[in-house]
Design a protein around this motif. Structure first.
Motif, short mmCIF file in Angstrom:
data_model
loop_
_atom_site.label_atom_id
_atom_site.label_comp_id
_atom_site.label_asym_id
_atom_site.label_seq_id
_atom_site.Cartn_x
_atom_site.Cartn_y
_atom_site.Cartn_z
N THR A 48 0.81 -1.23 0.00
CA THR A 48 0.00 0.00 0.00
C THR A 48 0.84 1.28 0.00
OG1 THR A 48 -0.39 0.34 2.37
CG2 THR A 48 -1.86 -1.20 1.22
N ARG A 49 2.11 1.18 -0.35
CA ARG A 49 2.96 2.37 -0.44
C ARG A 49 2.77 3.03 -1.80
NH1 ARG A 49 5.96 3.04 3.78
NH2 ARG A 49 6.49 1.29 5.11
N VAL A 50 2.76 4.35 -1.81
CA VAL A 50 2.59 5.10 -3.04
C VAL A 50 3.86 4.96 -3.88
CG1 VAL A 50 2.22 7.39 -4.06
CG2 VAL A 50 1.02 6.75 -1.95
N VAL A 51 3.70 4.42 -5.09
CA VAL A 51 4.82 4.25 -6.01
C VAL A 51 4.90 5.44 -6.95
CG1 VAL A 51 5.74 2.80 -7.87
CG2 VAL A 51 4.65 1.74 -5.89
N ALA A 52 3.74 5.91 -7.40
CA ALA A 52 3.69 7.07 -8.30
C ALA A 52 2.32 7.72 -8.19
CB ALA A 52 3.93 6.64 -9.74
N VAL A 53 2.30 9.02 -8.40
CA VAL A 53 1.06 9.78 -8.41
C VAL A 53 1.24 10.94 -9.38
CG1 VAL A 53 1.73 11.15 -6.39
CG2 VAL A 53 -0.68 10.93 -6.95
N SER A 54 0.20 11.22 -10.15
CA SER A 54 0.28 12.34 -11.09
C SER A 54 0.11 13.65 -10.33
CB SER A 54 -0.80 12.21 -12.16
OG SER A 54 -2.08 12.35 -11.58
N THR A 55 0.57 14.73 -10.93
CA THR A 55 0.42 16.05 -10.33
C THR A 55 -1.07 16.37 -10.16
OG1 THR A 55 2.50 16.77 -11.29
CG2 THR A 55 1.00 18.49 -10.58
N ALA A 56 -1.87 16.04 -11.16
CA ALA A 56 -3.31 16.27 -11.07
C ALA A 56 -3.93 15.44 -9.95
CB ALA A 56 -3.99 15.94 -12.41
N GLY A 57 -3.41 14.24 -9.73
CA GLY A 57 -3.89 13.41 -8.63
C GLY A 57 -3.57 14.03 -7.29
N CYS A 58 -2.38 14.57 -7.16
CA CYS A 58 -1.99 15.24 -5.91
C CYS A 58 -2.89 16.43 -5.64
CB CYS A 58 -0.53 15.68 -5.98
SG CYS A 58 0.63 14.37 -5.65
N GLU A 59 -3.18 17.22 -6.67
CA GLU A 59 -4.04 18.39 -6.50
C GLU A 59 -5.45 17.99 -6.09
OE1 GLU A 59 -3.76 20.48 -10.21
OE2 GLU A 59 -1.64 20.98 -9.88
N LEU A 60 -6.01 17.00 -6.77
CA LEU A 60 -7.37 16.56 -6.47
C LEU A 60 -7.49 15.96 -5.08
CD1 LEU A 60 -10.29 16.16 -7.44
CD2 LEU A 60 -9.56 13.96 -8.40
N LEU A 61 -6.49 15.17 -4.68
CA LEU A 61 -6.53 14.47 -3.40
C LEU A 61 -5.92 15.28 -2.26
CD1 LEU A 61 -5.50 10.93 -4.68
CD2 LEU A 61 -7.81 11.80 -4.26
N ARG A 112 -14.53 -0.07 -7.63
CA ARG A 112 -14.98 1.30 -7.87
C ARG A 112 -15.77 1.78 -6.67
NH1 ARG A 112 -18.31 3.58 -13.08
NH2 ARG A 112 -17.99 5.77 -12.57
N GLY A 113 -15.62 3.06 -6.36
CA GLY A 113 -16.38 3.61 -5.25
C GLY A 113 -16.15 5.09 -5.11
N LEU A 114 -16.98 5.70 -4.27
CA LEU A 114 -16.84 7.12 -3.97
C LEU A 114 -16.03 7.30 -2.70
CD1 LEU A 114 -20.47 8.42 -4.63
CD2 LEU A 114 -18.46 8.65 -6.11
N LEU A 115 -15.19 8.31 -2.71
CA LEU A 115 -14.40 8.67 -1.54
C LEU A 115 -14.58 10.14 -1.27
CD1 LEU A 115 -11.00 6.95 -2.47
CD2 LEU A 115 -12.73 6.07 -0.90
N ARG A 116 -14.68 10.50 -0.01
CA ARG A 116 -14.69 11.92 0.36
C ARG A 116 -13.31 12.21 0.94
NH1 ARG A 116 -19.49 14.36 3.74
NH2 ARG A 116 -20.40 14.53 1.68
N ILE A 117 -12.64 13.17 0.33
CA ILE A 117 -11.27 13.50 0.69
C ILE A 117 -11.25 14.84 1.41
CG2 ILE A 117 -8.94 13.86 -0.21
CD1 ILE A 117 -10.06 11.09 -0.85
N GLY A 118 -10.61 14.88 2.56
CA GLY A 118 -10.49 16.11 3.32
C GLY A 118 -9.50 17.06 2.68
N ALA A 119 -9.82 18.34 2.71
CA ALA A 119 -8.94 19.37 2.14
C ALA A 119 -7.64 19.43 2.92
CB ALA A 119 -9.64 20.72 2.15
N ALA A 120 -6.55 19.57 2.21
CA ALA A 120 -5.23 19.64 2.84
C ALA A 120 -4.95 21.01 3.43
CB ALA A 120 -4.15 19.27 1.83
N THR A 121 -5.49 22.04 2.80
CA THR A 121 -5.23 23.39 3.28
C THR A 121 -6.49 23.98 3.91
OG1 THR A 121 -5.77 24.31 1.11
CG2 THR A 121 -3.45 23.83 1.56
N GLU A 122 -6.29 24.78 4.92
CA GLU A 122 -7.42 25.39 5.61
C GLU A 122 -8.15 26.35 4.68
OE1 GLU A 122 -8.06 27.95 9.63
OE2 GLU A 122 -6.49 26.42 9.63
N GLY A 123 -9.47 26.31 4.72
CA GLY A 123 -10.28 27.17 3.87
C GLY A 123 -10.66 26.53 2.55
N ALA A 124 -9.94 25.49 2.13
CA ALA A 124 -10.27 24.79 0.90
C ALA A 124 -11.42 23.82 1.18
CB ALA A 124 -9.06 24.03 0.37
N SER A 125 -12.18 23.49 0.15
CA SER A 125 -13.32 22.59 0.34
C SER A 125 -12.89 21.13 0.15
CB SER A 125 -14.44 22.95 -0.63
OG SER A 125 -13.99 22.80 -1.96
#
Length: 152
Positions: A48-61, A112-125
């Motif tokens: 379960t270690r992150v091997v690779a992630v796209s920049t867009a993935g980092c922004e979204l998550l 497949r499924g839905l996930l709710r991801i918490g905002a990393a920065t304060e004030g972001a949704s």
């Protein structure tokens, strides 16, 4: 009546013994692809270690920069999963069979499924994402999972 024209050209053939692969295993090939993808996607290994992630993935998550999370466990690497209640509390003990990247690892099947991801920065949704995961195989065994995300 149709007219077809055919021409022949010299065929490029590699020298005997030239490897046809780039020298990567399946996880390595997907890692290169995910790292350079424009789409939000993530690759984890069997541990379960992150091997690779796209920049867009980092922004979204809300994960920061890709280099900040590579090598970290998916759930301990900054990914904040929230419940779907009005309270939006952080999931303390997320169920593996409900998180698509982890379910693809454990089941060896598409998930497949839905996930709710918490905002990393304060004030972001917070973000709700649709996650589609597939197991990645090496020598017939599950070696990781590849997930694509889409904001809902």
């Amino acid at each position: 009546m149709a007219h077809v024209e055919l021409s022949l050209s010299e065929v490029f053939a590699p020298a005997p013994g030239t490897p046809t692969e780039q020298g990567y295993d399946n996880i390595g090939r997907w890692s290169v692809t995910v790292s350079s993808a424009d789409e939000p996607c993530l690759l984890i290994d069997a541990d379960t270690r992150v091997v690779a992630v796209s920049t867009a993935g980092c922004e979204l998550l809300g994960l920061g920069a890709p280099e900040d999370v590579i090598g970290l466990p998916l759930l301990d690497g900054g990914l904040r999963l929230l419940d779907f209640t009005a309270y939006r509390g952080e999931l303390a003990n997320p169920e593996i069979d409900k998180i698509p990247p982890l379910l693809a690892l454990s089941s060896g099947r598409l998930a497949r499924g839905l996930l709710r991801i918490g905002a990393a920065t304060e004030g972001a949704s917070d973000a709700t994402v649709d996650a589609i995961s597939t197991p990645v195989l090496t020598d017939g065994a599950v070696a990781g999972s590849l997930t694509f995300f889409s904001e809902v």
